[in-house]
Design an enzyme around this catalytic site. Structure first.
Site, PDB file in Angstrom:
ATOM      1  N   CYS A 102      -2.370  29.467 -11.073  1.00 24.90           N
ATOM      2  CA  CYS A 102      -2.080  28.053 -11.293  1.00 24.90           C
ATOM      3  C   CYS A 102      -3.200  27.173 -10.728  1.00 24.90           C
ATOM      4  O   CYS A 102      -3.512  27.233  -9.532  1.00 24.90           O
ATOM      5  CB  CYS A 102      -0.747  27.700 -10.635  1.00 24.90           C
ATOM      6  SG  CYS A 102      -0.412  25.938 -10.636  1.00 24.90           S
ATOM      7  N   CYS A 114      -2.038  24.920  -7.787  1.00 25.25           N
ATOM      8  CA  CYS A 114      -1.869  25.688  -6.545  1.00 25.25           C
ATOM      9  C   CYS A 114      -3.228  25.964  -5.906  1.00 25.25           C
ATOM     10  O   CYS A 114      -3.372  25.886  -4.679  1.00 25.25           O
ATOM     11  CB  CYS A 114      -1.144  27.002  -6.819  1.00 25.25           C
ATOM     12  SG  CYS A 114       0.645  26.849  -7.000  1.00 25.25           S
ATOM     13  N   HIS A 129       5.103  25.437  -5.694  1.00 23.92           N
ATOM     14  CA  HIS A 129       4.899  25.603  -7.132  1.00 23.92           C
ATOM     15  C   HIS A 129       6.223  25.464  -7.880  1.00 23.92           C
ATOM     16  O   HIS A 129       7.145  26.263  -7.707  1.00 23.92           O
ATOM     17  CB  HIS A 129       4.276  26.969  -7.456  1.00 23.92           C
ATOM     18  CG  HIS A 129       4.062  27.151  -8.929  1.00 23.92           C
ATOM     19  ND1 HIS A 129       2.931  26.713  -9.569  1.00 23.92           N
ATOM     20  CD2 HIS A 129       4.874  27.654  -9.895  1.00 23.92           C
ATOM     21  CE1 HIS A 129       3.039  26.950 -10.871  1.00 23.92           C
ATOM     22  NE2 HIS A 129       4.213  27.534 -11.094  1.00 23.92           N
ATOM     23  N   ASN A 142       4.768  14.739 -17.721  1.00 23.45           N
ATOM     24  CA  ASN A 142       4.902  15.390 -19.021  1.00 23.45           C
ATOM     25  C   ASN A 142       5.598  16.727 -18.820  1.00 23.45           C
ATOM     26  O   ASN A 142       5.150  17.547 -18.007  1.00 23.45           O
ATOM     27  CB  ASN A 142       3.514  15.607 -19.654  1.00 23.45           C
ATOM     28  CG  ASN A 142       2.831  14.291 -19.981  1.00 23.45           C
ATOM     29  OD1 ASN A 142       3.452  13.371 -20.499  1.00 23.45           O
ATOM     30  ND2 ASN A 142       1.543  14.183 -19.637  1.00 23.45           N
ATOM     31  N   GLY A 171       2.786  17.113 -24.078  1.00 21.25           N
ATOM     32  CA  GLY A 171       1.365  17.140 -23.737  1.00 21.25           C
ATOM     33  C   GLY A 171       1.081  17.740 -22.377  1.00 21.25           C
ATOM     34  O   GLY A 171      -0.017  17.582 -21.844  1.00 21.25           O
ATOM     35  N   THR A 182      -0.256  20.112 -19.862  1.00 23.90           N
ATOM     36  CA  THR A 182      -1.322  21.121 -19.945  1.00 23.90           C
ATOM     37  C   THR A 182      -1.424  21.955 -18.670  1.00 23.90           C
ATOM     38  O   THR A 182      -1.963  23.058 -18.703  1.00 23.90           O
ATOM     39  CB  THR A 182      -2.687  20.464 -20.227  1.00 23.90           C
ATOM     40  OG1 THR A 182      -2.982  19.515 -19.196  1.00 23.90           O
ATOM     41  CG2 THR A 182      -2.701  19.775 -21.583  1.00 23.90           C
ATOM     42  N   HIS A 237       2.379  23.011 -13.433  1.00 23.57           N
ATOM     43  CA  HIS A 237       2.804  22.799 -12.040  1.00 23.57           C
ATOM     44  C   HIS A 237       3.171  21.319 -12.004  1.00 23.57           C
ATOM     45  O   HIS A 237       2.316  20.469 -12.281  1.00 23.57           O
ATOM     46  CB  HIS A 237       1.650  23.137 -11.085  1.00 23.57           C
ATOM     47  CG  HIS A 237       1.947  22.952  -9.622  1.00 23.57           C
ATOM     48  ND1 HIS A 237       1.544  23.880  -8.666  1.00 23.57           N
ATOM     49  CD2 HIS A 237       2.548  21.938  -8.952  1.00 23.57           C
ATOM     50  CE1 HIS A 237       1.921  23.436  -7.469  1.00 23.57           C
ATOM     51  NE2 HIS A 237       2.523  22.263  -7.614  1.00 23.57           N
ATOM     52  N   HIS A 269       3.683  17.576 -11.795  1.00 20.22           N
ATOM     53  CA  HIS A 269       2.816  16.537 -11.232  1.00 20.22           C
ATOM     54  C   HIS A 269       3.196  15.200 -11.843  1.00 20.22           C
ATOM     55  O   HIS A 269       3.661  15.131 -12.987  1.00 20.22           O
ATOM     56  CB  HIS A 269       1.332  16.833 -11.481  1.00 20.22           C
ATOM     57  CG  HIS A 269       1.003  17.122 -12.913  1.00 20.22           C
ATOM     58  ND1 HIS A 269       1.217  18.356 -13.493  1.00 20.22           N
ATOM     59  CD2 HIS A 269       0.487  16.339 -13.894  1.00 20.22           C
ATOM     60  CE1 HIS A 269       0.849  18.312 -14.755  1.00 20.22           C
ATOM     61  NE2 HIS A 269       0.405  17.094 -15.038  1.00 20.22           N
ATOM     62  N   HIS A 288       1.710  11.489 -12.824  1.00 23.98           N
ATOM     63  CA  HIS A 288       0.555  10.629 -13.047  1.00 23.98           C
ATOM     64  C   HIS A 288       0.914   9.244 -12.507  1.00 23.98           C
ATOM     65  O   HIS A 288       1.905   8.648 -12.948  1.00 23.98           O
ATOM     66  CB  HIS A 288       0.249  10.492 -14.541  1.00 23.98           C
ATOM     67  CG  HIS A 288      -0.100  11.777 -15.232  1.00 23.98           C
ATOM     68  ND1 HIS A 288      -1.388  12.140 -15.542  1.00 23.98           N
ATOM     69  CD2 HIS A 288       0.688  12.798 -15.679  1.00 23.98           C
ATOM     70  CE1 HIS A 288      -1.384  13.313 -16.163  1.00 23.98           C
ATOM     71  NE2 HIS A 288      -0.147  13.727 -16.256  1.00 23.98           N
TER      72      HIS A 288
HETATM   73  P1  5GP Z   1      -0.738  17.038 -18.030  1.00 22.60           P
HETATM   74  O1  5GP Z   1      -1.491  17.002 -19.327  1.00 22.60           O
HETATM   75  O2  5GP Z   1      -0.310  18.450 -17.704  1.00 22.60           O
HETATM   76  O3  5GP Z   1       0.374  16.052 -17.912  1.00 22.60           O
HETATM   77  O4  5GP Z   1      -1.769  16.558 -16.921  1.00 22.60           O
HETATM   78  C1  5GP Z   1      -2.754  17.386 -16.401  1.00 22.60           C
HETATM   79  C2  5GP Z   1      -3.817  16.479 -15.875  1.00 22.60           C
HETATM   80  O5  5GP Z   1      -4.636  17.226 -14.996  1.00 22.60           O
HETATM   81  C3  5GP Z   1      -4.736  15.901 -16.963  1.00 22.60           C
HETATM   82  O6  5GP Z   1      -4.643  14.488 -16.932  1.00 22.60           O
HETATM   83  C4  5GP Z   1      -6.117  16.421 -16.583  1.00 22.60           C
HETATM   84  O7  5GP Z   1      -7.129  15.457 -16.795  1.00 22.60           O
HETATM   85  C5  5GP Z   1      -5.959  16.775 -15.120  1.00 22.60           C
HETATM   86  N1  5GP Z   1      -6.807  17.863 -14.683  1.00 22.60           N
HETATM   87  C6  5GP Z   1      -6.996  19.052 -15.325  1.00 22.60           C
HETATM   88  N2  5GP Z   1      -7.812  19.848 -14.606  1.00 22.60           N
HETATM   89  C7  5GP Z   1      -8.131  19.146 -13.485  1.00 22.60           C
HETATM   90  C8  5GP Z   1      -8.943  19.456 -12.357  1.00 22.60           C
HETATM   91  O8  5GP Z   1      -9.531  20.529 -12.227  1.00 22.60           O
HETATM   92  N3  5GP Z   1      -9.045  18.507 -11.395  1.00 22.60           N
HETATM   93  C9  5GP Z   1      -8.406  17.303 -11.492  1.00 22.60           C
HETATM   94  N4  5GP Z   1      -8.586  16.442 -10.495  1.00 22.60           N
HETATM   95  N5  5GP Z   1      -7.632  16.984 -12.552  1.00 22.60           N
HETATM   96  C10 5GP Z   1      -7.488  17.896 -13.522  1.00 22.60           C
HETATM   97 ZN    ZN Z   2       1.177  25.897  -8.975  1.00 29.04          ZN
END
Ligand code: 5GP
Ligand code: ZN
Length: 115
Positions: free
Chosen positions: A5, A8, A47, A88, A94, A96, A99, A101, A103
């Site tokens: 992950c 993580c 996690h 998300n 969306g 990606t 884990h 999180h 925004h």
């Molecule tokens: P999701 O699309 O899962 O809601 O949000 C994942 C977020 O993680 C995306 O906005 C992406 O830009 C961010 N992200 C992906 N890889 C990294 C990384 O290695 N470092 C940081 N700081 N953000 C990341």
């Molecule tokens: Zn994790």
């Protein structure tokens, strides 16, 4: 901790990511692809794959995660003007990184859209 992950591994400090805030239960760091002047991710240290799995957190973990969102908003100076908190859950939303999180977006009037 899941070795597969990304978040993580960030929490474990593997990439030297700077945390803008941290408490016992969560960390906060800037999104690598910011969608607003302030775009911070608040991530529980435990996690948990997604919002739907949030009950795997105990009450302290859940409260600590939300407390860190408050702290980030204050530190980033967006607590008065307002900010958006988005998670998300699943591919259709969306997600990606699997884990949980949050925004935290702000620093400008946010018109339209959800992220
Ligand atoms: P999701 O699309 O899962 O809601 O949000 C994942 C977020 O993680 C995306 O906005 C992406 O830009 C961010 N992200 C992906 N890889 C990294 C990384 O290695 N470092 C940081 N700081 N953000 C990341
Ligand atoms: Zn994790």
């Amino acid at each position: 901790m899941s070795v597969d992950c990304l978040f993580c591994r960030i929490i474990a400090g593997e990439f030297g990511t700077e945390f803008v805030a941290e408490n016992d239960h969560a960390v906060a760091f800037r999104d690598i692809h910011p969608q607003a002047p302030v775009h911070v991710l608040v991530v529980p240290k435990q996690h948990v794959a997604a919002f739907r799995s949030r009950r795997e957190l105990d009450a302290d973990g859940m409260a600590g995660m939300f407390a860190l969102i408050d702290e980030v908003a204050k530190r980033e100076g967006i607590d008065q003007g307002g900010y958006r908190v988005v998670t998300n859950d699943g591919p259709d939303a969306g997600q990606t990184v699997f884990h949980l999180h949050w925004h935290v977006l702000g620093g400008t009037p946010l018109t339209g859209g959800f992220a």
